[in-house]
Design a protein around this motif. Structure first.
Motif, mmCIF file in Angstrom:
data_model
loop_
_atom_site.group_PDB
_atom_site.id
_atom_site.type_symbol
_atom_site.label_atom_id
_atom_site.label_comp_id
_atom_site.label_asym_id
_atom_site.label_seq_id
_atom_site.Cartn_x
_atom_site.Cartn_y
_atom_site.Cartn_z
ATOM 1 N N ASN A 28 0.827 -1.215 0.000
ATOM 2 C CA ASN A 28 0.000 0.000 0.000
ATOM 3 C C ASN A 28 0.858 1.260 0.000
ATOM 4 O OD1 ASN A 28 -2.430 -1.375 -0.104
ATOM 5 N ND2 ASN A 28 -2.655 -1.438 2.118
ATOM 6 N N ALA A 29 1.927 1.257 0.785
ATOM 7 C CA ALA A 29 2.822 2.421 0.822
ATOM 8 C C ALA A 29 3.489 2.623 -0.535
ATOM 9 C CB ALA A 29 3.874 2.243 1.917
ATOM 10 N N GLU A 66 0.867 4.111 -2.922
ATOM 11 C CA GLU A 66 0.618 5.525 -2.617
ATOM 12 C C GLU A 66 1.779 6.410 -3.048
ATOM 13 O OE1 GLU A 66 -0.601 6.213 1.436
ATOM 14 O OE2 GLU A 66 -2.084 4.596 1.328
ATOM 15 N N ALA A 67 2.999 5.932 -2.835
ATOM 16 C CA ALA A 67 4.182 6.727 -3.187
ATOM 17 C C ALA A 67 4.360 6.847 -4.696
ATOM 18 C CB ALA A 67 5.436 6.105 -2.562
ATOM 19 N N SER A 93 2.963 7.185 -11.829
ATOM 20 C CA SER A 93 2.836 5.783 -12.248
ATOM 21 C C SER A 93 3.371 5.515 -13.651
ATOM 22 C CB SER A 93 1.398 5.312 -12.124
ATOM 23 O OG SER A 93 0.540 6.073 -12.950
ATOM 24 N N LEU A 111 1.830 6.233 -7.190
ATOM 25 C CA LEU A 111 0.648 6.554 -7.983
ATOM 26 C C LEU A 111 0.771 7.881 -8.730
ATOM 27 C CD1 LEU A 111 -2.131 5.683 -8.905
ATOM 28 C CD2 LEU A 111 -3.072 6.768 -6.853
#
Length: 116
Positions: free
Chosen positions: A87-88, A91-92, A97, A94
């Protein structure tokens, strides 16, 4: 078959060390981004080729995610912590991407090509 094609085939078929947890997290994220993108393309233009490409991206993501869980067990990382790491990572990465996919897609494809 040309020498270059033989070399590429050998590189893809060469045995690889098991992925580290970080490698598997990265590839899971990359293939998740690819899966989302290819699913959108297949939805907008539902040709057989687009649907198969989206399905292949899904298989790659599953293979990398299975590898992430196996690597977590090997490295003594709790499954919850592994999920938090994924998840981290998502998030970092995205916001950037496309650049991440451009940089990481080829190495991840080489590692997980057998999943297709």
């Amino acid at each position: 078959m040309s020498f270059a094609a033989l070399a590429l085939t050998a590189a893809l078929l060469a045995p690889q060390d098991p992925a580290t947890h970080q490698q598997a997290v990265t590839c899971t994220g990359v293939f998740l981004f690819a899966n989302i993108l290819m699913s959108q393309v297949a939805e907008a233009d539902p040709t057989a080729e687009n649907q198969e490409t989206a399905a292949a991206a899904g298989r790659l993501m599953k293979a990398a995610d299975d590898d992430r869980l196996a690597a977590a067990r090997r490295e003594g990382i709790a499954i919850d912590a592994s999920g938090q790491a994924l998840n981290a990572w998502l998030e970092a990465n995205l916001p950037n991407s496309e650049a991440v996919m451009g940089r990481e897609l080829d190495p991840c494809l080489q590692r997980y090509m057998a999943a297709i």
